[in-house]
Design an enzyme around this catalytic site. Sequence first.
Site, short mmCIF file in Angstrom:
data_model
loop_
_atom_site.label_atom_id
_atom_site.label_comp_id
_atom_site.label_asym_id
_atom_site.label_seq_id
_atom_site.Cartn_x
_atom_site.Cartn_y
_atom_site.Cartn_z
N TYR A 32 -6.05 6.19 5.27
CA TYR A 32 -6.18 5.22 4.17
C TYR A 32 -5.37 3.95 4.46
O TYR A 32 -5.90 2.83 4.38
CB TYR A 32 -5.71 5.82 2.84
N ASP A 61 -8.90 6.10 -1.10
CA ASP A 61 -7.79 6.75 -1.80
C ASP A 61 -8.34 7.53 -2.99
O ASP A 61 -9.55 7.73 -3.12
CB ASP A 61 -6.76 5.70 -2.24
N GLU A 68 0.82 -1.21 0.00
CA GLU A 68 0.00 0.00 0.00
C GLU A 68 0.86 1.27 0.00
O GLU A 68 0.53 2.24 -0.68
CB GLU A 68 -0.95 0.01 1.20
#
Length: 349
Positions: free
Chosen positions: A123, A141, A40
């Site tokens: 996030y 996002d 991520e």
Amino acid sequence: MVADFELKKLVKPLQDWFDGHARVLPWRDDPKAYKVWISEIMLQQTRVEAVKPYFARFMEALPDVEALAACPEDRYLKLWEGLGYYNRVRNMQKAARVIVSEYGGDFPADYEKLLSLPGLGHYTAGAVSSIAFGIPMPAVDGNVLRVLSRVTASYEDVLKQSVKTAMEAEVKKIIPADRAGDFNQALIEIGAIVCVPNGKAKCEICPLAFLCEAYKKGIVDELPKKKVKKERRIEDRTILILKEGDRVGIRKRPSKGLLAGLYELPGLEGHLSEEEVLAQVKAWGYAPLRILPLTGAKHIFSHVEWHMTGYRIRVDELEKNCTEPLIFAGLDELEKVYPIPSAFEAYKK
């Protein structure tokens, strides 16, 4: 967001689509918290296909939190070389050290504790907690903001934190408790490969088209709305490739500021002539033998744009009294040891 739009309508078609269209990605085959986290962070400013080799290399070198926590800075910066935003990997090590010292090397299965780690925003904490632990928290996002703006035909500025926070709150209400990770990934995936930006949305194959307000109104290309960013500052730079035999001169950048702590080909402010460059090299204490001008290049940072020109300069045997001490490294060392950012890619070649 449009108040009367029932966001829960998208849950089932989104999940059904994801079951049949989810991409096979290396961090999905075993979604442990460490792998999800690394992927991520890497994906925040980089395309999936570009991330794959970086992810494989990083995981091979640093397969767990303990390895990252103990890794020397130059080593993890070299592994990150080319991804940019190097403070992210620095924060990753800070977080890894907290996880080792406070949680015994295991990621806490708790959204708030994840959020408290260095470098983890809403996030990333939402992605790790939902994908790795099944905790029903949103992971909103840019892809998700685009999808939600279009589905609801919202003209609100998605760069405003208040708008993003409101969208997170709405998503949280509809996350299915039994498939939190799949739901978040499905929403992100739709934005990544179907509801894409810049007039390329594939509405004809989108499972959400039947309820998408922007599609119905013919305004898909108008959304999402974003406030126009300030123009980047232009900086002219002259990049020098100083060669002594088969070795090239590099130096470490300051510990703070742009590209902090990385290694660079020495540069000078402005676009300098051959005479000005030779004078500077001599002033540093090096003896130039010949100089060759190189083609110009450009590199874009978030707020600054470098317009570069360059010279390759062969220097005589190195003196010991140089006022600008450089590290002269062989090509193998440059490839394997010293992290040199992609800003210098045109001249590294």
